[in-house]
Design a protein around this motif. Structure first.
Motif, PDB file in Angstrom:
ATOM      1  N   TYR A 148       0.792  -1.226   0.000  1.00 15.65           N
ATOM      2  CA  TYR A 148       0.000   0.000   0.000  1.00 15.65           C
ATOM      3  C   TYR A 148       0.827   1.282   0.000  1.00 15.65           C
ATOM      4  O   TYR A 148       0.266   2.378  -0.076  1.00 15.65           O
ATOM      5  CB  TYR A 148      -0.925   0.017   1.224  1.00 15.65           C
ATOM      6  CG  TYR A 148      -1.930  -1.100   1.240  1.00 15.65           C
ATOM      7  CD1 TYR A 148      -2.831  -1.260   0.197  1.00 15.65           C
ATOM      8  CD2 TYR A 148      -1.988  -2.003   2.301  1.00 15.65           C
ATOM      9  CE1 TYR A 148      -3.761  -2.287   0.211  1.00 15.65           C
ATOM     10  CE2 TYR A 148      -2.912  -3.032   2.324  1.00 15.65           C
ATOM     11  CZ  TYR A 148      -3.795  -3.166   1.272  1.00 15.65           C
ATOM     12  OH  TYR A 148      -4.718  -4.186   1.288  1.00 15.65           O
ATOM     13  N   ASN A 149       2.143   1.176   0.085  1.00 14.23           N
ATOM     14  CA  ASN A 149       2.978   2.366   0.233  1.00 14.23           C
ATOM     15  C   ASN A 149       2.791   3.352  -0.918  1.00 14.23           C
ATOM     16  O   ASN A 149       2.627   4.557  -0.705  1.00 14.23           O
ATOM     17  CB  ASN A 149       4.452   1.961   0.333  1.00 14.23           C
ATOM     18  CG  ASN A 149       5.360   3.149   0.619  1.00 14.23           C
ATOM     19  OD1 ASN A 149       5.313   3.729   1.686  1.00 14.23           O
ATOM     20  ND2 ASN A 149       6.185   3.508  -0.349  1.00 14.23           N
ATOM     21  N   GLU A 150       2.773   2.850  -2.145  1.00 15.25           N
ATOM     22  CA  GLU A 150       2.728   3.745  -3.307  1.00 15.25           C
ATOM     23  C   GLU A 150       1.450   4.574  -3.340  1.00 15.25           C
ATOM     24  O   GLU A 150       1.480   5.789  -3.555  1.00 15.25           O
ATOM     25  CB  GLU A 150       2.859   2.943  -4.598  1.00 15.25           C
ATOM     26  CG  GLU A 150       2.915   3.827  -5.842  1.00 15.25           C
ATOM     27  CD  GLU A 150       3.167   3.035  -7.113  1.00 15.25           C
ATOM     28  OE1 GLU A 150       3.140   3.644  -8.195  1.00 15.25           O
ATOM     29  OE2 GLU A 150       3.386   1.802  -7.015  1.00 15.25           O
ATOM     30  N   VAL A 151       0.303   3.928  -3.108  1.00 14.16           N
ATOM     31  CA  VAL A 151      -0.960   4.658  -3.194  1.00 14.16           C
ATOM     32  C   VAL A 151      -1.069   5.701  -2.084  1.00 14.16           C
ATOM     33  O   VAL A 151      -1.621   6.790  -2.290  1.00 14.16           O
ATOM     34  CB  VAL A 151      -2.161   3.684  -3.152  1.00 14.16           C
ATOM     35  CG1 VAL A 151      -2.300   3.019  -1.798  1.00 14.16           C
ATOM     36  CG2 VAL A 151      -3.454   4.406  -3.513  1.00 14.16           C
ATOM     37  N   LEU A 152      -0.514   5.420  -0.911  1.00 14.40           N
ATOM     38  CA  LEU A 152      -0.575   6.376   0.192  1.00 14.40           C
ATOM     39  C   LEU A 152       0.412   7.521  -0.006  1.00 14.40           C
ATOM     40  O   LEU A 152       0.099   8.681   0.270  1.00 14.40           O
ATOM     41  CB  LEU A 152      -0.315   5.663   1.519  1.00 14.40           C
ATOM     42  CG  LEU A 152      -1.370   4.623   1.920  1.00 14.40           C
ATOM     43  CD1 LEU A 152      -0.953   3.896   3.193  1.00 14.40           C
ATOM     44  CD2 LEU A 152      -2.734   5.266   2.111  1.00 14.40           C
ATOM     45  N   VAL A 153       1.597   7.209  -0.503  1.00 13.43           N
ATOM     46  CA  VAL A 153       2.602   8.247  -0.753  1.00 13.43           C
ATOM     47  C   VAL A 153       2.125   9.215  -1.827  1.00 13.43           C
ATOM     48  O   VAL A 153       2.336  10.431  -1.737  1.00 13.43           O
ATOM     49  CB  VAL A 153       3.949   7.614  -1.160  1.00 13.43           C
ATOM     50  CG1 VAL A 153       4.914   8.676  -1.675  1.00 13.43           C
ATOM     51  CG2 VAL A 153       4.571   6.888   0.026  1.00 13.43           C
ATOM     52  N   ASP A 154       1.457   8.697  -2.856  1.00 13.54           N
ATOM     53  CA  ASP A 154       1.047   9.525  -3.992  1.00 13.54           C
ATOM     54  C   ASP A 154      -0.160  10.408  -3.699  1.00 13.54           C
ATOM     55  O   ASP A 154      -0.469  11.311  -4.481  1.00 13.54           O
ATOM     56  CB  ASP A 154       0.727   8.641  -5.204  1.00 13.54           C
ATOM     57  CG  ASP A 154       1.982   8.045  -5.823  1.00 13.54           C
ATOM     58  OD1 ASP A 154       3.081   8.526  -5.496  1.00 13.54           O
ATOM     59  OD2 ASP A 154       1.858   7.097  -6.614  1.00 13.54           O
TER      60      ASP A 154
END
Length: 225
Positions: free
Chosen positions: A20-26
């Protein structure tokens, strides 16, 4: 951070972060709900990357909510794509420009609990707007995300005279004139702009359906790529 966790727990946390890191960072509009002392506080996430999270200290009316170092709090990350549940270990208190922030680390696996009914598409679209009711001047800005019910707008203008705007925007080759209400305003410290959460007012069913279709088609194309 993980000295009290066994290796199995650490691996579960790392797998969930990778997922889930990418969707939260973006998500530049990422918010966090903190469940603490039988209350729920909502605040802004200023930084998110892998295990590290920096968030603005929540405020209850006029009182700031303080957390002890090494305390663990239950949190929900509220993103355009859904609700993500986890726990944070508070590691540091930060004071910057007279604003209190906290740094924390993910302390339990992130779980996705629901999908937002009103999907917000992260996209940059140029727009112009005037301030209602007088419309003396026209200003420029852009979207950071958009849904069929509203948008996150970025502009260099500090809007304080009114909460009502008239927005002119081109979406998928069609020009729309949309009236909106500012629900929330905050500073984007990274570039000196202002961010406004705007709710669309009295948008016709036809226009709403057209925007929803554009969002759906764009999202589907992104998934395929």
């Amino acid at each position: 951070m993980f000295n009290l966790l066994n290796r199995k727990s650490i691996k579960s946390i790392e797998r969930s972060i990778d997922k889930y890191n990418e969707v939260l960072v973006d998500d530049i509009n990422l918010k966090m709900r903190i469940r603490c002392r039988n209350k729920i506080y909502t605040t802004d996430v200023e930084f998110f990357d892998n295990r590290e999270v920096v968030f603005r200290c929540p405020i209850d009316r006029h009182d700031i909510i303080r957390f002890n170092n090494k305390s663990i709090v239950k949190v929900d990350f509220v993103s355009y794509s859904g609700l993500y549940i986890t726990e944070l270990l508070i590691t540091e208190k930060i004071m910057k420009d007279d604003v209190l922030y906290y740094r924390g680390e993910i302390n339990s696996p992130i779980e996705k609990r629901q999908r937002r009914k009103d999907y917000r598409l992260p996209i940059t679209l140029d727009l112009s707007y005037t301030l209602l009711p007088r419309e003396y001047s026209q200003y420029s800005g852009s979207t950071l995300d958009i849904s069929s019910n509203g948008m996150l707008m970025e502009t260099y203008e500090n809007i304080y005279q009114t909460k009502k705007l008239k927005i002119n925007i081109d979406i998928d080759g069609k020009k729309y004139t949309i009236k909106g209400t500012v629900l929330r305003k905050r500073n984007n410290f990274s570039n000196g702009t202002y961010l406004y959460n705007i709710k669309f007012d009295d948008l016709s069913s036809r226009n709403k359906s057209e925007i929803a279709r554009f969002i759906f088609d764009t999202k589907r194309a992104l998934v395929k790529n």
